[in-house]
Motif scaffolding. Structure first.
Motif, PDB file in Angstrom:
ATOM      1  N   HIS A  19       0.855  -1.423   0.008  1.00  0.00           N
ATOM      2  CA  HIS A  19       0.037   0.075  -0.089  1.00  0.00           C
ATOM      3  C   HIS A  19       0.959   1.287  -0.025  1.00  0.00           C
ATOM      4  N   THR A  21       1.834   5.377  -0.185  1.00  0.00           N
ATOM      5  CA  THR A  21       1.136   6.558   0.586  1.00  0.00           C
ATOM      6  C   THR A  21       1.729   7.763   0.067  1.00  0.00           C
ATOM      7  N   TRP A  24      -0.437  14.527   1.299  1.00  0.00           N
ATOM      8  CA  TRP A  24      -1.703  14.695   0.642  1.00  0.00           C
ATOM      9  C   TRP A  24      -1.820  16.139  -0.144  1.00  0.00           C
ATOM     10  N   ASP A  55       0.405  11.234  -2.643  1.00  0.00           N
ATOM     11  CA  ASP A  55      -0.681  10.067  -2.551  1.00  0.00           C
ATOM     12  C   ASP A  55      -1.728  10.369  -3.479  1.00  0.00           C
ATOM     13  N   GLU A  56      -1.875   9.175  -4.234  1.00  0.00           N
ATOM     14  CA  GLU A  56      -2.665   9.146  -5.630  1.00  0.00           C
ATOM     15  C   GLU A  56      -4.086   9.531  -5.187  1.00  0.00           C
ATOM     16  N   ARG A  57      -4.417   9.162  -3.893  1.00  0.00           N
ATOM     17  CA  ARG A  57      -5.834   9.306  -3.338  1.00  0.00           C
ATOM     18  C   ARG A  57      -5.996  10.893  -3.392  1.00  0.00           C
ATOM     19  N   SER A  58      -5.248  11.718  -3.534  1.00  0.00           N
ATOM     20  CA  SER A  58      -5.268  13.239  -3.372  1.00  0.00           C
ATOM     21  C   SER A  58      -5.411  13.813  -4.567  1.00  0.00           C
ATOM     22  N   GLY A  60      -7.793  13.125  -7.149  1.00  0.00           N
ATOM     23  CA  GLY A  60      -8.994  13.209  -7.922  1.00  0.00           C
ATOM     24  C   GLY A  60      -9.391  14.485  -8.602  1.00  0.00           C
ATOM     25  N   GLY A  96      -0.860  13.918   4.963  1.00  0.00           N
ATOM     26  CA  GLY A  96      -0.720  12.838   3.985  1.00  0.00           C
ATOM     27  C   GLY A  96      -0.398  11.552   5.018  1.00  0.00           C
ATOM     28  N   HIS A  97      -0.725  10.558   4.796  1.00  0.00           N
ATOM     29  CA  HIS A  97      -0.578   9.529   5.778  1.00  0.00           C
ATOM     30  C   HIS A  97       1.066   9.155   5.730  1.00  0.00           C
ATOM     31  N   THR A 161     -11.510   6.223   7.158  1.00  0.00           N
ATOM     32  CA  THR A 161     -10.806   5.864   5.734  1.00  0.00           C
ATOM     33  C   THR A 161     -10.403   4.401   5.805  1.00  0.00           C
ATOM     34  N   LEU A 163      -7.970   3.287   6.782  1.00  0.00           N
ATOM     35  CA  LEU A 163      -6.480   2.878   6.770  1.00  0.00           C
ATOM     36  C   LEU A 163      -5.760   2.932   8.075  1.00  0.00           C
TER      37      LEU A 163
END
Length: 219
Positions: A19, A21, A24, A55-58, A60, A96-97, A161, A163
């Protein structure tokens, strides 16, 4: 004289082997844009230096202006190469994580934050950025956050989340254990706490407000 901000971002790329990270992006970009508009000088540093992972989640549905700031993350200054706090007016820790893995035990970051705080300079952090505060002790040996009113990404938000199972610790819990007066708002609420020169924000939604408070404190 233009104000000079030290922004410190994570260089942790993995939560575990499977995973990824990182930083963010909006938590870096929104303050960066705010500070640039005011003509502030900005130095971007990180524990390892070089390219900071995002982080790719950020990534969008965000504005192009936010995405464009990624160029400033291509070659960050290594924290060890920051000689002292003296050249700066404030330190800002985006989240960011990734910060949960490389901020808490970084002795250089701890020393810088202590020096900023004890020199009555602004110390600001948002979301998981306050992970950088958990290892900081003042010159008298007390934790920086002891007795301070702070916030961060909450345990409730972390569980939401899903996570939380990857985290080395729960940030809200750790801050409370260190003696912080932790204030939590509803999940994803725009929430900022100010205790003297210490400014903390709860989540990505709180970033602009934290940046604005930094600007206010710098006059």
């Amino acid at each position: 004289m233009a104000k000079h901000i030290l922004m410190v971002v994570t260089t942790a790329r993995k939560m575990d082997q499977e995973h990824s990270t990182g930083l963010w992006l909006s938590e870096f970009a929104e303050p960066f844009i705010e500070f640039k508009k005011l003509g502030y000088e900005i130095t971007v540093a990180s524990p390892k230096g070089g390219k900071a992972p995002i982080d790719e989640r950020s990534l969008g549905e965000i504005e192009q202006e936010i995405l464009d700031t990624a160029v400033y993350l291509e070659d960050t200054v290594k924290l060890e190469d920051i000689e002292s706090h003296e050249a700066y007016d404030a330190i800002f820790l985006p989240g960011g994580h990734g910060t949960m893995f490389d901020f808490p035990d970084n002795r250089k970051l701890q020393a810088l934050i202590r020096d900023f705080y004890e020199s009555n300079k602004v110390v600001a952090a948002v979301c998981h950025g306050p992970a950088g505060l958990v290892g900081v002790t003042l010159s008298d040996g007390t934790p920086l956050v002891k007795g301070k009113t702070v916030t961060s990404f909450t345990d409730e938000e972390e569980r939401a989340t899903t996570l939380d199972r990857f985290m080395p610790f729960m940030l809200e819990t750790r801050l409370r254990e260190l003696g912080a007066q932790f204030v939590a708002a509803e999940k994803w609420a725009d929430h900022c706490e100010v205790d003297g020169k210490l400014i903390t924000g709860q989540n990505p939604q709180s970033t602009v407000r934290v940046a604005q408070e930094v600007v206010k404190q710098l006059g």
